[in-house]
Scaffold this active site. Structure first.
Site, PDB file in Angstrom:
ATOM      1  N   LYS A   1       0.825  -1.202   0.000  1.00  0.00           N
ATOM      2  CA  LYS A   1       0.000   0.000   0.000  1.00  0.00           C
ATOM      3  C   LYS A   1       0.861   1.254   0.000  1.00  0.00           C
ATOM      4  O   LYS A   1       1.988   1.217   0.470  1.00  0.00           O
ATOM      5  CB  LYS A   1      -0.877   0.025   1.270  1.00  0.00           C
ATOM      6  CG  LYS A   1      -2.001  -0.979   1.312  1.00  0.00           C
ATOM      7  CD  LYS A   1      -2.800  -0.827   2.589  1.00  0.00           C
ATOM      8  CE  LYS A   1      -3.933  -1.835   2.664  1.00  0.00           C
ATOM      9  NZ  LYS A   1      -4.963  -1.651   1.634  1.00  0.00           N
TER      10      LYS A   1
ATOM     11  N   ARG B   1     -10.469 -11.526   1.906  1.00  0.00           N
ATOM     12  CA  ARG B   1     -11.309 -12.592   1.350  1.00  0.00           C
ATOM     13  C   ARG B   1     -10.603 -13.941   1.405  1.00  0.00           C
ATOM     14  O   ARG B   1     -11.250 -14.994   1.488  1.00  0.00           O
ATOM     15  CB  ARG B   1     -11.735 -12.225  -0.075  1.00  0.00           C
ATOM     16  CG  ARG B   1     -10.597 -12.031  -1.027  1.00  0.00           C
ATOM     17  CD  ARG B   1     -10.978 -11.239  -2.262  1.00  0.00           C
ATOM     18  NE  ARG B   1     -11.028  -9.798  -2.032  1.00  0.00           N
ATOM     19  CZ  ARG B   1     -11.385  -8.901  -2.941  1.00  0.00           C
ATOM     20  NH1 ARG B   1     -11.753  -9.288  -4.152  1.00  0.00           N
ATOM     21  NH2 ARG B   1     -11.386  -7.616  -2.651  1.00  0.00           N
TER      22      ARG B   1
END
Ligand code: BES
Ligand code: MN
Ligand code: ZN
Length: 496
Positions: free
Chosen positions: A279, A353
């Site tokens: 990120k 996920r």
């Protein structure tokens, strides 16, 4: 904060402070009128002088009012009576708490529960006073060597009802509010705790502490070896880049014998750097909050332990860091999930996920009546709904409906996004059964579509709390959401 309930008239309360409302324009609430009569019209006099005309969140603190037992009287502006809905009511309650916390009063008798909030019965109002007051006074300062806490904080609040007959309803409201507030506090504390302290092992210790404290709760913690043996390849792919060992935490609350459980699955990424798909560094510190789903499950268990609801609830928490390293999973790597389905990991930052899918497959063994996962899953959710609502998506409309309703009731609101089959196409992979990303469009929906592939055999809903679990910037703080929504959902289940 300690809360209790009592009936009695305001002028007779021996307390540091009596709290009453004043409506616009200068209209006294029933309890304020009673005080006014006992004080020979002093309150009417004061509002006439123009010091308090009842505007929302206006406050006026009076000392040594004649004819009144309490040391102080706090008048709180309530705005126009006809416009008194949920949101202004919470503002009034918050304002009263924060104001008193800054004075020398350590105890108070609050008559705010009498205010006529549109469509909300006494039980709702009293519970809101408890939850909102407790949240307003929340501070997180275990890491400050000089605390900023008020010298004489507000410690005790008595919620007042006018009629003795209202006491049983009031008692229930205070008990529920107190339990939920304790759950919210735990969730906020864990969210705010920095990632060098709040590791997967730390989360596992929290579960152990809950199991130790409440006879109704048991826990179990799986280590990486056991996850490997079972075949949790997706979860372990996320954990590879971290030196902190991953944990799979199982909590069981037994309050209803053999009944099928509600299973709650909470995303427990204790720090999300993005992994190899790293990120940008701006505000990356906030990725310590990427375990707020897990923290909300622990918070619910805290509240369940206190309330002893006749339900069975299972909590599953896949806990890991997501970091880059020589061993870390790389874009293009293919892994096999616990379900047997293969996943091409095209972006290591779509890690939530991956850990959730294995936990959801694990949930099948409980034959749950419903399974709900809670996750700070997608930045796209903040774009779609901002910071007001959590997103809810699911494969069983009665469940989605119940969650939306619980959100309305608790003020911890959610909003549904569609989970149409057509979106599944975006998850196609050239080399595996599916990819772990679906491109820019509808990021929150494609993330849920991914999870849907692991929940086909169950009644399932997903809560994306990326926009609601914490506040950013100046007011950086965990919110404790969606503990109020989840507790309302469970309370509603008991009532049926
Ligand atoms: N934990 C983040 C989601 C997130 C980001 C929540 C910012 C709150 C604030 C999640 O693991 C993530 O990185 N998601 C990616 C998915 C993308 C790579 C498909 C995202 O939202 O950018
Ligand atoms: Mn991520
Ligand atoms: Zn994440």
């Amino acid at each position: 904060m300690k809360f209790n309930i009592k009936s009695g008239s305001p002028e007779q309360q021996r307390t540091d402070c009596v709290i009453v409302g004043v409506f616009e324009k200068r209209r006294l609430s029933p309890a304020a009128q009673q005080l006014d009569e006992a004080a020979g019209g002093l309150l009417t006099e004061v509002v006439k002088r123009g010091d308090m005309d009842g505007k929302l969140e206006q406050v006026l603190l009076l000392h040594a009012v004649p004819g009144i037992e309490a040391e102080r009287v706090l008048l709180v502006g309530c705005g126009h009576e006809r416009e008194l809905g949920d949101s202004p009511f919470r503002k009034i309650v918050r304002k009263a708490a924060v104001t008193l916390n800054e004075t020398g009063a350590t105890g108070a008798a609050s008559y705010l529960g009498e205010l006529p909030v549109k469509g909300r019965p006494l039980h709702w109002r009293l519970r809101q006073v408890v939850e909102t007051t407790d949240q307003a006074l929340y501070r997180f300062e275990p890491f400050k060597t000089k605390t900023e806490t008020t010298y004489r904080p507000l410690r005790r609040m008595t919620l007042m009802v006018t009629d003795r007959k209202e006491l049983p309803e009031g008692k229930r409201a205070v008990a529920e509010g107190t339990a939920i507030a304790a759950g919210i506090r735990l969730t906020r504390d864990l969210g705010n705790t920095p990632a060098n302290v709040c590791t997967p092992t730390h989360l596992a210790r929290q579960a152990a502490a809950l199991a130790k404290r409440y006879a109704t709760i048991t826990h179990k913690v799986l280590k990486e070896k056991e996850m490997e043996k079972m075949g949790m390849g997706a979860l372990l792919a996320v954990a590879r880049g971290s030196r902190q060992p991953a944990r799979f935490i199982i909590l069981e609350y037994n309050g209803a014998g053999e009944e099928q459980p509600v299973v709650l699955v909470g995303k427990g990424v204790t720090f999300d750097s993005g992994g190899i798909s790293i990120k940008p560094s701006a505000a990356m510190d906030e990725m310590k909050y990427d375990m707020c789903g897990a923290a909300s499950v622990l918070g619910v268990f805290r509240a369940l332990g206190e309330l002893a609801l006749p339900l069975n609830v299972v909590g599953l928490i896949p806990a890991t860091e997501n970091l880059p390293d020589g061993e870390a999973t790389k874009p293009g790597d293919i892994v096999t999930s616990l379900s047997g389905q293969t996943i091409e990991i095209l972006n290591t930052d779509a890690e939530g996920r991956l850990i959730l899918c294995d936990a959801l497959t694990y949930a099948e063994r409980y034959r749950p009546q419903v399974v709900i996962d809670i996750a700070t899953l997608t930045g796209a959710c903040i774009i779609a709904l901002g910071h007001q609502a959590s997103a809810v998506l699911g494969n069983h409309s009665p469940l989605v409906h119940d969650l939306l309703k619980a959100g309305q009731e608790s003020g911890d609101r959610a909003w549904e996004l569609p989970l149409w089959e057509e979106y599944q196409e975006q998850l196609k992979s050239r080399f595996a059964d599916m990819a772990n990303i679906g491109g820019r469009p509808a990021g929150t929906i494609t993330a849920a579509c991914f999870l849907a592939r692991f929940t086909e055999k169950m009644h399932w809903a997903h809560l994306d709390i990326a926009g609601t679990a914490w506040q950013s910037g100046e007011k950086k703080n965990a919110t404790g959401r969606p503990v109020p929504l989840l507790m309302q959902y469970l309370l509603d289940k008991v009532a049926r």
